[in-house]
Design a protein around this motif. Structure first.
Motif, PDB file in Angstrom:
ATOM      1  N   ILE A  86       0.835  -1.209   0.000  1.00 50.41           N
ATOM      2  CA  ILE A  86       0.000   0.000   0.000  1.00 50.41           C
ATOM      3  C   ILE A  86       0.868   1.257   0.000  1.00 50.41           C
ATOM      4  O   ILE A  86       0.592   2.219  -0.727  1.00 50.41           O
ATOM      5  CB  ILE A  86      -0.967  -0.007   1.214  1.00 50.41           C
ATOM      6  N   ARG A  87       1.943   1.244   0.787  1.00 46.33           N
ATOM      7  CA  ARG A  87       2.877   2.387   0.772  1.00 46.33           C
ATOM      8  C   ARG A  87       3.431   2.615  -0.627  1.00 46.33           C
ATOM      9  O   ARG A  87       3.521   3.748  -1.100  1.00 46.33           O
ATOM     10  CB  ARG A  87       4.045   2.132   1.742  1.00 46.33           C
ATOM     11  N   SER A  92       4.240   7.655   3.404  1.00 47.44           N
ATOM     12  CA  SER A  92       5.254   7.376   4.427  1.00 47.44           C
ATOM     13  C   SER A  92       4.690   6.456   5.513  1.00 47.44           C
ATOM     14  O   SER A  92       3.484   6.164   5.537  1.00 47.44           O
ATOM     15  CB  SER A  92       5.709   8.680   5.084  1.00 47.44           C
ATOM     16  N   ASP A  93       5.563   6.033   6.449  1.00 52.45           N
ATOM     17  CA  ASP A  93       5.118   5.246   7.602  1.00 52.45           C
ATOM     18  C   ASP A  93       4.055   6.004   8.396  1.00 52.45           C
ATOM     19  O   ASP A  93       3.053   5.431   8.838  1.00 52.45           O
ATOM     20  CB  ASP A  93       6.304   4.925   8.527  1.00 52.45           C
ATOM     21  N   THR A  94       4.284   7.294   8.614  1.00 56.35           N
ATOM     22  CA  THR A  94       3.344   8.086   9.404  1.00 56.35           C
ATOM     23  C   THR A  94       1.989   8.183   8.705  1.00 56.35           C
ATOM     24  O   THR A  94       0.938   8.029   9.341  1.00 56.35           O
ATOM     25  CB  THR A  94       3.914   9.487   9.677  1.00 56.35           C
ATOM     26  N   GLN A  95       1.984   8.421   7.401  1.00 51.31           N
ATOM     27  CA  GLN A  95       0.724   8.454   6.659  1.00 51.31           C
ATOM     28  C   GLN A  95       0.028   7.092   6.697  1.00 51.31           C
ATOM     29  O   GLN A  95      -1.200   7.011   6.834  1.00 51.31           O
ATOM     30  CB  GLN A  95       0.976   8.865   5.207  1.00 51.31           C
ATOM     31  N   MET A  96       0.819   6.020   6.599  1.00 53.80           N
ATOM     32  CA  MET A  96       0.251   4.672   6.677  1.00 53.80           C
ATOM     33  C   MET A  96      -0.387   4.437   8.038  1.00 53.80           C
ATOM     34  O   MET A  96      -1.460   3.834   8.155  1.00 53.80           O
ATOM     35  CB  MET A  96       1.357   3.643   6.415  1.00 53.80           C
ATOM     36  N   SER A  97       0.262   4.940   9.087  1.00 54.97           N
ATOM     37  CA  SER A  97      -0.271   4.746  10.442  1.00 54.97           C
ATOM     38  C   SER A  97      -1.614   5.439  10.617  1.00 54.97           C
ATOM     39  O   SER A  97      -2.457   4.996  11.403  1.00 54.97           O
ATOM     40  CB  SER A  97       0.732   5.265  11.486  1.00 54.97           C
ATOM     41  N   LEU A  98      -1.838   6.538   9.900  1.00 56.35           N
ATOM     42  CA  LEU A  98      -3.127   7.228   9.981  1.00 56.35           C
ATOM     43  C   LEU A  98      -4.234   6.376   9.358  1.00 56.35           C
ATOM     44  O   LEU A  98      -5.382   6.402   9.813  1.00 56.35           O
ATOM     45  CB  LEU A  98      -3.046   8.587   9.288  1.00 56.35           C
TER      46      LEU A  98
END
Length: 446
Positions: A42-43, A49-55
């Motif tokens: 998906i990334r 980014s990791d942070t966007q993925m975490s959202l």
């Protein structure tokens, strides 16, 4: 041992209700957790980014899960709980399928919001149904069996995710009639959505039990619910925030554990899905049911704070198990991960069971929704992002995810130990408050 038929459904009927609710919870957690093993594809495809993925994993789901939860909890206290669950399953399944059609990051965010809003209908209604189906000395076990859905669903999500990633590496994108070119990770969301819609039919097999216990059948104005919660506020704060700390540690770690195995131990996503998914299903299910059985065992021996005690014990046992993220020997990691998952799982059946023991029947759904609001917003909403931000902005190294998980999980679990220990005495007092409230209601003219 049979139930008292004058008060509760037969044991067979009660456990049948739990089994249907468990299946619904399994579906919800597959839909909720499947993202955790699909981080890399998906990334890559959405270029985030990791942070966007975490959202996507956490905050987008959690905010609307929590916003929708409290009004839905109030509905669960007076209307058809079965009907409310059915509507929720239908909505979250449609939105899960819509995730499979997402072409851009913001599309995905909106779909995850819809999944969260739909899933908010399930647990307040389920806790209330189970509480009215089992006597008090069996309730923690019954709710813990329902809560096994967390770990069965998460484990299946990892297994399914691993299969999809393995398939993707071999086949690539596929063409689907009407939809056109569909990536393998999108296909799994479409399939899960279809399964959820079909499952709605099974909910008609649930027969609603009559409402029982103190406050059953009493229409309570919203201001009175607030006043009652204020009267036991020390219990509410210590309980909700203590278990929210454990939820923070659990969601924060589990969101990144597959990535930890991929980045720090060189495993493929398919391998992580099979091995870690199996551990989550077995150790998590064993841990959560053990927690409920232990609480009921203590309750039968006179501990009126047994649910809180089990939560405190699980937090204390989890802290040394967190060393698993610092180890290099993979065989030792797998062995200790089993115990880590077991201890982390222990409190998530007793926590909602504890609420049923301090709230009048007519307020249980609302109190459960407030609990879910707190643990979901703090746990799922912040936990995965906290780990990602420590990786991105403190260590500034993708391979440091192991240290991010360790420090975030350990520090927040220490906070849980303090809060749950502080909550033992107020919780015992809250049970006395409920008894006095019931006596006062009985003394009022009809």
């Amino acid at each position: 041992m049979p139930h008292n038929n004058n008060l509760y459904p037969s044991s067979k009927r009660a456990w049948f209700t739990v089994s249907i609710l468990l299946m619904a919870y399994v579906l919800s957690f597959i839909d909720r957790q499947i993202l955790n093993l699909l981080v890399e594809p998906i990334r890559r495809d959405l270029e985030i980014s990791d942070t966007q993925m975490s959202l996507l994993m956490g905050l987008s789901f959690a905010v609307f899960y929590t916003i929708a939860g409290i009004p839905l909890g109030r509905i669960a206290d007076s209307k058809s709980r079965r009907g409310l669950i059915g509507a929720g399953v239908f909505v979250w399944s449609l939105m899960t399928a819509a995730c499979g059609l997402a072409q851009q990051y913001w599309h995905f965010i909106l779909c995850r919001i819809g999944v969260g809003a739909g899933e908010a209908a399930l647990s307040p209604s389920a806790y209330s149904l189970i509480a009215d189906s089992f006597p008090a000395d069996k309730r923690a076990t019954a709710i813990s069996v329902y809560a096994m859905g967390i770990y069965l669903g998460a484990g299946l999500a990892f297994l399914l995710g691993g299969m999809v990633v393995t398939f993707a590496s071999a086949q690539g994108a596929i063409v689907v009639p009407v939809l056109g070119l569909v990536r393998p990770w999108q296909m799994i969301f479409l399939i899960l959505g279809a399964v959820g819609v079909a499952f709605c039919l099974f909910l008609f097999l649930i027969k609603e039990p009559t409402r029982k216990g103190i406050g059953a059948g009493v229409a309570v104005p919203l201001k009175d619910v607030g006043a009652y919660l204020l009267s036991i506020r020390k219990t509410v704060i210590c309980h909700n925030f203590g278990f929210a700390c454990l939820s923070f540690a659990s969601y924060g770690a589990s969101a990144w554990i597959p990535t930890f195995f991929i980045r720090n131990h060189g495993l493929t996503a398919g391998e992580v899905g099979v091995y870690y998914g199996t551990i989550v299903m077995i150790a998590g299910s064993m841990g959560i049911v053990f927690g409920g059985r232990l609480a009921d065992f203590l309750a039968r021996r006179g501990y009126t704070d047994s649910n809180m005690r089990v939560g405190l014990l699980s937090a204390i046992l989890t802290i040394p198990c967190n060393v698993v993220f610092l180890l290099s020997d993979l065989n030792l990691v797998w062995a200790l991960m089993f115990f880590n998952v077991f201890t982390v799982a222990m409190p998530f059946g007793v926590a909602p069971a504890a609420i049923q023991e301090v709230m009048p029947n007519s307020m249980r759904g609302q109190a459960s929704a407030i609990y879910l609001f707190t643990i979901t917003l703090i746990g799922l909403g912040i936990g995965p992002t906290a780990v990602a931000m420590v990786t991105d902005y403190v260590f500034m190294d993708d391979n440091a995810v192991r240290y991010s998980i360790f420090w975030v999980a350990t520090v927040i679990t220490l906070g849980a130990v303090v809060l749950l220990w502080m909550g033992l005495k107020p919780y015992r007092e809250a049970r006395q408050t409920l008894a006095r409230w019931g006596e006062k209601q009985e003394g009022q003219p009809a």
